[in-house]
Design a protein around this motif. Structure first.
Motif, PDB file in Angstrom:
ATOM      1  N   CYS A 181       0.836  -1.442  -0.104  1.00  0.00           N
ATOM      2  CA  CYS A 181       0.083  -0.012   0.053  1.00  0.00           C
ATOM      3  C   CYS A 181       0.823   1.351  -0.016  1.00  0.00           C
ATOM      4  CB  CYS A 181      -0.826   0.104   1.367  1.00  0.00           C
ATOM      5  SG  CYS A 181      -2.345  -1.257   1.148  1.00  0.00           S
ATOM      6  N   LEU A 182       2.054   1.203   0.558  1.00  0.00           N
ATOM      7  CA  LEU A 182       2.962   2.361   0.567  1.00  0.00           C
ATOM      8  C   LEU A 182       3.517   2.733  -0.602  1.00  0.00           C
ATOM      9  CD1 LEU A 182       4.320   1.943   4.174  1.00  0.00           C
ATOM     10  CD2 LEU A 182       2.787   3.764   3.279  1.00  0.00           C
ATOM     11  N   ILE A 183       3.598   1.929  -1.663  1.00  0.00           N
ATOM     12  CA  ILE A 183       4.243   2.113  -2.952  1.00  0.00           C
ATOM     13  C   ILE A 183       3.684   3.035  -3.633  1.00  0.00           C
ATOM     14  CG2 ILE A 183       4.891   1.023  -5.193  1.00  0.00           C
ATOM     15  CD1 ILE A 183       4.843  -1.749  -3.785  1.00  0.00           C
ATOM     16  N   PRO A 184       4.424   4.251  -3.892  1.00  0.00           N
ATOM     17  CA  PRO A 184       3.786   5.284  -4.566  1.00  0.00           C
ATOM     18  C   PRO A 184       3.206   5.117  -5.773  1.00  0.00           C
ATOM     19  CG  PRO A 184       6.239   5.599  -4.681  1.00  0.00           C
ATOM     20  CD  PRO A 184       5.864   4.348  -3.820  1.00  0.00           C
ATOM     21  N   SER A 185       1.981   5.523  -6.317  1.00  0.00           N
ATOM     22  CA  SER A 185       1.414   5.608  -7.716  1.00  0.00           C
ATOM     23  C   SER A 185       2.155   6.430  -8.477  1.00  0.00           C
ATOM     24  CB  SER A 185      -0.021   5.679  -7.661  1.00  0.00           C
ATOM     25  OG  SER A 185      -0.209   6.998  -6.912  1.00  0.00           O
ATOM     26  N   ASP A 186       2.496   7.497  -8.068  1.00  0.00           N
ATOM     27  CA  ASP A 186       3.278   8.642  -9.101  1.00  0.00           C
ATOM     28  C   ASP A 186       4.437   8.240  -9.200  1.00  0.00           C
ATOM     29  OD1 ASP A 186       4.018   9.434  -6.799  1.00  0.00           O
ATOM     30  OD2 ASP A 186       3.611  11.533  -7.125  1.00  0.00           O
ATOM     31  N   THR A 187       5.365   8.908 -10.028  1.00  0.00           N
ATOM     32  CA  THR A 187       6.912   8.509 -10.359  1.00  0.00           C
ATOM     33  C   THR A 187       7.613   9.836  -9.931  1.00  0.00           C
ATOM     34  OG1 THR A 187       6.685   9.560 -12.605  1.00  0.00           O
ATOM     35  CG2 THR A 187       6.322   7.186 -12.057  1.00  0.00           C
ATOM     36  N   THR A 188       7.163  10.730  -9.007  1.00  0.00           N
ATOM     37  CA  THR A 188       7.748  11.855  -8.383  1.00  0.00           C
ATOM     38  C   THR A 188       9.177  11.402  -7.531  1.00  0.00           C
ATOM     39  OG1 THR A 188       6.175  12.106  -6.773  1.00  0.00           O
ATOM     40  CG2 THR A 188       6.060  13.562  -8.864  1.00  0.00           C
ATOM     41  N   ASP A 189       8.718  10.376  -7.046  1.00  0.00           N
ATOM     42  CA  ASP A 189       9.792   9.948  -5.927  1.00  0.00           C
ATOM     43  C   ASP A 189      10.464   8.667  -6.324  1.00  0.00           C
ATOM     44  OD1 ASP A 189      11.000   9.941  -3.343  1.00  0.00           O
ATOM     45  OD2 ASP A 189       9.844   8.325  -2.565  1.00  0.00           O
ATOM     46  N   ALA A 190      10.170   8.481  -7.612  1.00  0.00           N
ATOM     47  CA  ALA A 190      11.011   7.207  -8.363  1.00  0.00           C
ATOM     48  C   ALA A 190      12.101   7.572  -9.407  1.00  0.00           C
ATOM     49  CB  ALA A 190       9.898   6.401  -8.981  1.00  0.00           C
TER      50      ALA A 190
END
Length: 128
Positions: free
Chosen positions: A115-124
């Motif tokens: 659930c904590l995996i970000p859905s956006d890629t700003t942190d990726a």
């Protein structure tokens, strides 16, 4: 790294260290629970220990390293590690035909990590 990503990393490290330690304990014979494998085709706890250490613990370890390095696909590695943990826990419950409080904890940490995996890629974004 934002707060959720740090929590995700902490859960992955917790899961990896716990699974690796538990797997080694099973393989070394430090955990003696022969009733856990009565309803399985395993003749000893050694091979389940190998699976716990290498597959369950290894996937969480790889996911945590991928997250730290921000390699391409780290979110997928984190998701896969969570799914592997969930399936391991379900398999344990089915094979021992009972529920232990530790299984509840690891099930919760696995689901929480997914659930904590970000859905956006700003942190990726990969560091340059």
């Amino acid at each position: 790294m934002n707060r959720n990503t740090k929590l995700l990393l902490a859960l992955l490290i917790f899961n990896s260290l716990s699974a690796i330690g538990g797997g080694i304990a099973l393989m070394a014979g430090a955990i003696k629970q022969p009733e856990w494998i009565v309803h399985t085709s395993f003749t000893s706890l050694y091979f389940p220990g190998v699976i716990l250490m290498a597959i369950v613990g290894g996937s969480s370890l790889i996911a945590s390293l991928a997250l730290c390095k921000k390699v391409v696909g780290w979110q997928l590695a984190c998701l896969l590690a969570g799914v592997i943990m969930v399936f391991w826990i379900i398999g344990e419950i089915v094979s021992i035909r009972g529920i232990h409080w530790l299984q509840a904890i690891y099930f919760i940490t696995a689901v929480a990590s997914m659930c904590l995996i970000p859905s956006d890629t700003t942190d990726a974004k990969q560091k340059v």
